[in-house]
Motif scaffolding. Sequence first.
Motif, PDB file in Angstrom:
ATOM      1  N   ASN A 156       0.825  -1.223   0.000  1.00 23.26           N
ATOM      2  CA  ASN A 156       0.000   0.000   0.000  1.00 23.26           C
ATOM      3  C   ASN A 156       0.852   1.262   0.000  1.00 23.26           C
ATOM      4  OD1 ASN A 156      -2.245  -1.566   0.043  1.00 23.26           O
ATOM      5  ND2 ASN A 156      -2.574  -1.417   2.266  1.00 23.26           N
ATOM      6  N   MET A 157       2.072   1.156   0.564  1.00 34.30           N
ATOM      7  CA  MET A 157       2.952   2.338   0.618  1.00 34.30           C
ATOM      8  C   MET A 157       3.446   2.744  -0.769  1.00 34.30           C
ATOM      9  SD  MET A 157       5.251   1.750   4.006  1.00 34.30           S
ATOM     10  CE  MET A 157       6.190   3.266   3.871  1.00 34.30           C
ATOM     11  N   THR A 158       3.245   1.884  -1.783  1.00 31.06           N
ATOM     12  CA  THR A 158       3.613   2.289  -3.153  1.00 31.06           C
ATOM     13  C   THR A 158       2.433   2.964  -3.839  1.00 31.06           C
ATOM     14  OG1 THR A 158       2.930   0.197  -4.177  1.00 31.06           O
ATOM     15  CG2 THR A 158       5.189   0.311  -3.342  1.00 31.06           C
ATOM     16  N   GLN A 159       1.279   2.970  -3.182  1.00 32.56           N
ATOM     17  CA  GLN A 159       0.050   3.489  -3.806  1.00 32.56           C
ATOM     18  C   GLN A 159      -0.458   4.773  -3.156  1.00 32.56           C
ATOM     19  OE1 GLN A 159      -0.992   1.942  -6.509  1.00 32.56           O
ATOM     20  NE2 GLN A 159       0.444   0.246  -6.262  1.00 32.56           N
ATOM     21  N   ARG A 160       0.093   5.117  -2.000  1.00 32.46           N
ATOM     22  CA  ARG A 160      -0.384   6.342  -1.329  1.00 32.46           C
ATOM     23  C   ARG A 160       0.799   7.259  -1.064  1.00 32.46           C
ATOM     24  NH1 ARG A 160      -1.237   5.060   4.764  1.00 32.46           N
ATOM     25  NH2 ARG A 160      -2.778   6.688   4.476  1.00 32.46           N
ATOM     26  N   SER A 161       0.512   8.549  -0.875  1.00 33.86           N
ATOM     27  CA  SER A 161       1.608   9.516  -0.822  1.00 33.86           C
ATOM     28  C   SER A 161       2.286   9.539   0.547  1.00 33.86           C
ATOM     29  CB  SER A 161       1.087  10.915  -1.148  1.00 33.86           C
ATOM     30  OG  SER A 161       0.366  11.420  -0.036  1.00 33.86           O
ATOM     31  N   VAL A 162       3.525  10.001   0.537  1.00 28.34           N
ATOM     32  CA  VAL A 162       4.286  10.124   1.781  1.00 28.34           C
ATOM     33  C   VAL A 162       3.617  11.155   2.692  1.00 28.34           C
ATOM     34  CG1 VAL A 162       5.951  11.819   0.876  1.00 28.34           C
ATOM     35  CG2 VAL A 162       6.609  10.360   2.750  1.00 28.34           C
ATOM     36  N   ALA A 163       3.039  12.203   2.109  1.00 27.07           N
ATOM     37  CA  ALA A 163       2.373  13.236   2.920  1.00 27.07           C
ATOM     38  C   ALA A 163       1.217  12.623   3.702  1.00 27.07           C
ATOM     39  CB  ALA A 163       1.866  14.361   2.019  1.00 27.07           C
ATOM     40  N   GLU A 164       0.398  11.833   3.002  1.00 25.99           N
ATOM     41  CA  GLU A 164      -0.768  11.197   3.632  1.00 25.99           C
ATOM     42  C   GLU A 164      -0.320  10.282   4.787  1.00 25.99           C
ATOM     43  OE1 GLU A 164      -4.252   8.171   2.125  1.00 25.99           O
ATOM     44  OE2 GLU A 164      -3.033   9.173   0.611  1.00 25.99           O
ATOM     45  N   SER A 165       0.724   9.478   4.536  1.00 24.65           N
ATOM     46  CA  SER A 165       1.200   8.538   5.562  1.00 24.65           C
ATOM     47  C   SER A 165       1.737   9.268   6.787  1.00 24.65           C
ATOM     48  CB  SER A 165       2.302   7.640   4.991  1.00 24.65           C
ATOM     49  OG  SER A 165       1.776   6.854   3.963  1.00 24.65           O
ATOM     50  N   LEU A 166       2.466  10.372   6.553  1.00 24.46           N
ATOM     51  CA  LEU A 166       3.065  11.088   7.681  1.00 24.46           C
ATOM     52  C   LEU A 166       2.015  11.849   8.491  1.00 24.46           C
ATOM     53  CD1 LEU A 166       6.425  12.311   6.136  1.00 24.46           C
ATOM     54  CD2 LEU A 166       6.111  10.586   7.912  1.00 24.46           C
ATOM     55  N   LEU A 167       1.041  12.447   7.799  1.00 23.40           N
ATOM     56  CA  LEU A 167      -0.021  13.166   8.521  1.00 23.40           C
ATOM     57  C   LEU A 167      -0.778  12.180   9.416  1.00 23.40           C
ATOM     58  CD1 LEU A 167      -1.287  15.500   5.646  1.00 23.40           C
ATOM     59  CD2 LEU A 167      -0.012  16.223   7.673  1.00 23.40           C
ATOM     60  N   GLU A 168      -0.916  10.948   8.915  1.00 23.49           N
ATOM     61  CA  GLU A 168      -1.625   9.905   9.669  1.00 23.49           C
ATOM     62  C   GLU A 168      -0.916   9.552  10.983  1.00 23.49           C
ATOM     63  OE1 GLU A 168      -2.390   5.772   7.991  1.00 23.49           O
ATOM     64  OE2 GLU A 168      -3.844   7.041   6.962  1.00 23.49           O
ATOM     65  N   VAL A 169       0.446   9.594  10.981  1.00 23.69           N
ATOM     66  CA  VAL A 169       1.163   9.245  12.223  1.00 23.69           C
ATOM     67  C   VAL A 169       1.438  10.482  13.086  1.00 23.69           C
ATOM     68  CG1 VAL A 169       2.195   7.132  11.309  1.00 23.69           C
ATOM     69  CG2 VAL A 169       3.463   9.278  11.093  1.00 23.69           C
ATOM     70  N   GLY A 170       0.785  11.611  12.752  1.00 19.25           N
ATOM     71  CA  GLY A 170       0.851  12.771  13.637  1.00 19.25           C
ATOM     72  C   GLY A 170       1.917  13.792  13.303  1.00 19.25           C
ATOM     73  N   VAL A 171       2.521  13.693  12.108  1.00 16.11           N
ATOM     74  CA  VAL A 171       3.461  14.733  11.664  1.00 16.11           C
ATOM     75  C   VAL A 171       2.619  15.914  11.188  1.00 16.11           C
ATOM     76  CG1 VAL A 171       5.203  15.286   9.914  1.00 16.11           C
ATOM     77  CG2 VAL A 171       5.258  13.064  11.061  1.00 16.11           C
ATOM     78  N   THR A 172       3.028  17.136  11.510  1.00 21.86           N
ATOM     79  CA  THR A 172       2.187  18.295  11.159  1.00 21.86           C
ATOM     80  C   THR A 172       2.351  18.674   9.688  1.00 21.86           C
ATOM     81  OG1 THR A 172       3.914  19.875  11.714  1.00 21.86           O
ATOM     82  CG2 THR A 172       2.406  19.258  13.493  1.00 21.86           C
ATOM     83  N   GLN A 173       1.329  19.351   9.162  1.00 22.46           N
ATOM     84  CA  GLN A 173       1.351  19.820   7.774  1.00 22.46           C
ATOM     85  C   GLN A 173       2.528  20.776   7.551  1.00 22.46           C
ATOM     86  OE1 GLN A 173      -1.134  18.937   5.237  1.00 22.46           O
ATOM     87  NE2 GLN A 173       0.564  19.701   4.012  1.00 22.46           N
TER      88      GLN A 173
END
Length: 464
Positions: A156-173
């Motif tokens: 799945n990590m090849t299909q979704r963006s790094v921004a989306e994954s990081l925001l999900e683990v609590g990294v700020t915009q």
Amino acid sequence: AVVGAGLGGSAAAYFLQQHFGPQVQLDVYEAAGVGGRLATVTVNKQQYESRGASIHALSLHMQDFVKILGLKHRREVAGKSAIFSGEHFVLEETDWYLLNLFRLWWHYGISFLRLQMWVEEVMEKFMRIYKYQAHGYAFSSLEELLRSLGGEAFVNMTQRSVAESLLEVGVTQRFVDDVIAAVLRSSYGQSVLVPAFAGAMSLAGAQGNTWAVEGGNKLVCSGLLKLTKANVISARVTGISLHSSEGRALYQVHYESAEGQGSAFYDMVVVTTPLHPSRSNFTFDNFDPPIADFPGAFQPSVTSVVHGYLNSSYFGFPDPKLFPFTSILTTDTPDLFFHAMDNICPVNISAAFRRKQPQEAAVWRVLSQQPLDKHQLKTLFRSYYSVQVTEWQTYPRYDAAKALPPIVLHENLFYLSGVEWVASSMEMIAVAAKNVALLAYNRWHQELEKIDQKDLMHKVKTEL
């Protein structure tokens, strides 16, 4: 036959010989120079890396190559980085590790810790590949390889963006916009929309602990080819056609060289050059079903190696003596015409070598999407002696294709470069080369229990 003598081709030749033994006959076709993208340019009789400059400390195959070939790690020359927004520096590194941490925390809270934990978790699972390969296991598709390392989550990590994954683990915009964007621009020349897996690999490389080869990273390629005593044929491969002999597939490789056109027959072929229409006009004949076209495009990128005086006032330092940075990353700002620039050291660093002072003429490498025009060069440099421009189509355009390319094109016809659609780095290519060699060997000897095994972690533990 191995098509291409970049890192993928030379590593594939080395691993094929390791597994099949010294009696295997290897022809390596290369149209340009050995080393591929690991190229150097010469300024004032000194050589400098034009791309493929740093290797992550955890790159175990690259570490092995350097050891086997008797090469050395290049001496580190310290320097500081900063992230530029087009108007000011949004983040500046200092000489003090604790102060750097404090600044990150002050600006971004615990985002950088969350990022680090995320990257470490990905890398820890990725490192399983070395155990699997040491036990002779191989994978017939990129999806199977990823699944064996990190389950469906890795696919799945090849299909979704790094921004989306990081925001999900609590990294700020804000952290994504300032820091993550700058790192991805400097490594892939692309935005935070690159897939999460490619992003994680790039971010792992940005956390320090990188090294390079004394004398130039391309020495790994020439060294491996010399070690395997491979027959390097200076020619451009134009196509592969399928024939059969006594029930076995035979592949005819067609090529063009300075002497004209030629062809030769092989039991097995590994293609390590990109098979995308924009990159190669390669034909496959007599295959049934036909070998499908490869979707996706490549990102144009330009490296300008400039010998000159930095215009530090553009970066807010009217006195060039006070400019403290050797590496400048940039945020994703529409007006910014370059992705990153760094004050580079030659590939041979003597013990007496010192970096030029900021007010002196130095050699800078500028990465951009388009060639820099006179006005842009004048913006970055007060004056310059020389500019050497290399235009590449280095990395996949990660937003351009959703499916990963195949590894097995036919019975004994393999494609190595597809791994770049998972992530593009020297070590990823070396891992893919080892996988293709093991896959070829296991298929040839019908050792099918060594291919696409499920629950490998458990199997390897019991074997140990």
